[in-house]
Design an enzyme around this catalytic site. Structure first.
Site, PDB file in Angstrom:
ATOM      1  CG  ASN A 158      -7.890  -2.079  -5.343  1.00  0.00           C
ATOM      2  OD1 ASN A 158      -6.978  -2.877  -5.169  1.00  0.00           O
ATOM      3  ND2 ASN A 158      -8.142  -1.126  -4.450  1.00  0.00           N
ATOM      4  CB  SER A 174     -12.918  -8.140  -5.095  1.00  0.00           C
ATOM      5  OG  SER A 174     -12.875  -8.175  -3.689  1.00  0.00           O
ATOM      6  CG  ASP A 223      -2.125   0.878   1.088  1.00  0.00           C
ATOM      7  OD1 ASP A 223      -2.353   1.403  -0.022  1.00  0.00           O
ATOM      8  OD2 ASP A 223      -2.831   1.074   2.093  1.00  0.00           O
TER       9      ASP A 223
HETATM   10  C1  IPE Z   1      -5.438  -2.841  -0.372  1.00  0.00           C
HETATM   11  O1  IPE Z   1      -5.109  -1.506  -0.474  1.00  0.00           O
HETATM   12  C2  IPE Z   1      -5.394  -3.489  -1.727  1.00  0.00           C
HETATM   13  C3  IPE Z   1      -4.074  -3.633  -2.340  1.00  0.00           C
HETATM   14  C4  IPE Z   1      -2.928  -3.302  -1.779  1.00  0.00           C
HETATM   15  C5  IPE Z   1      -4.073  -4.208  -3.661  1.00  0.00           C
HETATM   16  P1  IPE Z   1      -6.218  -0.371  -0.621  1.00  0.00           P
HETATM   17  O2  IPE Z   1      -5.471   0.911  -0.738  1.00  0.00           O
HETATM   18  O3  IPE Z   1      -7.156  -0.707  -1.717  1.00  0.00           O
HETATM   19  O4  IPE Z   1      -6.984  -0.474   0.771  1.00  0.00           O
HETATM   20  P2  IPE Z   1      -7.911   0.559   1.532  1.00  0.00           P
HETATM   21  O5  IPE Z   1      -8.961   1.011   0.554  1.00  0.00           O
HETATM   22  O6  IPE Z   1      -7.046   1.696   1.950  1.00  0.00           O
HETATM   23  O7  IPE Z   1      -8.454  -0.195   2.699  1.00  0.00           O
HETATM   24  C1  IPE Z   2      -1.440   0.345  -3.441  1.00  0.00           C
HETATM   25  O1  IPE Z   2      -1.291   1.730  -3.465  1.00  0.00           O
HETATM   26  C2  IPE Z   2      -1.679  -0.226  -4.815  1.00  0.00           C
HETATM   27  C3  IPE Z   2      -3.059  -0.699  -5.048  1.00  0.00           C
HETATM   28  C4  IPE Z   2      -4.025  -0.682  -4.167  1.00  0.00           C
HETATM   29  C5  IPE Z   2      -3.330  -1.223  -6.361  1.00  0.00           C
HETATM   30  P1  IPE Z   2      -2.531   2.721  -3.423  1.00  0.00           P
HETATM   31  O2  IPE Z   2      -2.905   3.060  -4.836  1.00  0.00           O
HETATM   32  O3  IPE Z   2      -3.624   2.178  -2.601  1.00  0.00           O
HETATM   33  O4  IPE Z   2      -1.855   3.974  -2.732  1.00  0.00           O
HETATM   34  P2  IPE Z   2      -2.499   4.948  -1.650  1.00  0.00           P
HETATM   35  O5  IPE Z   2      -3.058   4.096  -0.561  1.00  0.00           O
HETATM   36  O6  IPE Z   2      -3.563   5.736  -2.354  1.00  0.00           O
HETATM   37  O7  IPE Z   2      -1.358   5.792  -1.212  1.00  0.00           O
HETATM   38 MG    MG Z   3      -4.107   2.332  -0.628  1.00  0.00          MG
END
Ligand code: IPE
Ligand code: IPE
Ligand code: MG
Length: 230
Positions: A58, A56, A10
């Site tokens: 995203n 799922s 993340d």
């Molecule tokens: C979890 O991260 C999913 C992945 C790392 C692929 P998210 O960024 O989607 O999670 P939330 O929305 O902050 O909980």
């Molecule tokens: C994790 O990084 C990658 C995916 C969830 C695909 P994020 O895109 O969630 O990054 P933040 O949480 O917005 O910084």
């Molecule tokens: Mg994230």
């Protein structure tokens, strides 16, 4: 030494924002971190590494970001499959990946087939993965076995559920890492986390290096796991 480590990768978006860059740049640098960590996992002798790449949930993101992520995924498989094949990495995908675009599904199936004989490290990539969805699929399958009389409802054990999960052929999860300071599971490996050790870091995923992984493993080694015993 843990056998199976999972990572919620993340913070790509925040990494980019800090630098006034588009989010796509954060995802691109995130793929570089994936490469380094897969190599490190092999070097460190991990049996299994599971990476949360696309949940799922995203799909709720703007279409252009979903498109960027799918493009990077496609490029990653094409660019890295030879190295995996040569280095003993068996690729596996958990989640409903068959619902991705047909060209990506074909690349994934080819990569899985090409690396199926490898046994040094299993790399499981979670794509269109949600743990609740995984548990619903397992439940439906067990309900079918109960309905057709091949399984008795009162003989169900946790092993029956584990055997239906996408991770069925992997060692039990020992350590879950989440980057970027968030401390939640976000629908990842809910069943498998029952007795996993949890390790959180404020480091954003694109900045995560093999030294961070080594720190997590060192902390893991110092922990006492009890599994409810004493
Ligand atoms: C979890 O991260 C999913 C992945 C790392 C692929 P998210 O960024 O989607 O999670 P939330 O929305 O902050 O909980
Ligand atoms: C994790 O990084 C990658 C995916 C969830 C695909 P994020 O895109 O969630 O990054 P933040 O949480 O917005 O910084
Ligand atoms: Mg994230």
């Amino acid at each position: 030494m843990p056998r199976h480590v999972a990572i919620i990768m993340d913070g790509n978006g925040r990494w980019a924002k800090k630098r006034y860059l588009p989010r796509a740049m954060g995802h691109r640098r995130g793929v570089e971190a994936v490469r380094e960590i897969v190599r490190a996992a092999g070097d460190m002798g991990l049996e299994a590494l599971t990476l949360y790449a696309f949940s799922s949930e995203n799909w709720k993101r703007p279409a252009d970001e979903v498109g960027d992520l799918m493009g990077l995924l496609k490029h990653f498989i094409i660019a890295d499959i030879d190295e995996f094949a040569a280095n003993g990495v068996r690729l596996k995908v958990i989640g409903r990946y068959r619902e991705l675009a047909p060209d990506i599904v074909a690349l994934i199936d080819d990569a899985i087939a090409r690396t199926s004989g490898n046994s040094r490290t299993t790399l499981a990539v979670a794509l269109n993965y949600g743990a609740q969805d995984e548990l619903l699929r397992a439940t439906a399958s067990l309900a079918g076995q109960i309905a057709d009389g091949t399984l008795a409802a009162d003989s169900l054990t946790p092993d029956h559920v584990s055997a239906q999960l996408d991770t069925a052929d992997m060692p039990p999860l020992d350590l879950l890492i989440r980057t970027s300071g968030e401390q939640r599971l976000s629908n990842f490996l809910l069943w498998q986390c029952a007795y996993a050790e949890l390790w959180f870091t404020d480091t954003l995923w694109p900045d995560f290096t093999r030294q961070h992984l080594a720190s997590a493993l060192a902390d893991y080694a110092a922990r006492e796991r009890r599994f409810g015993g004493r």
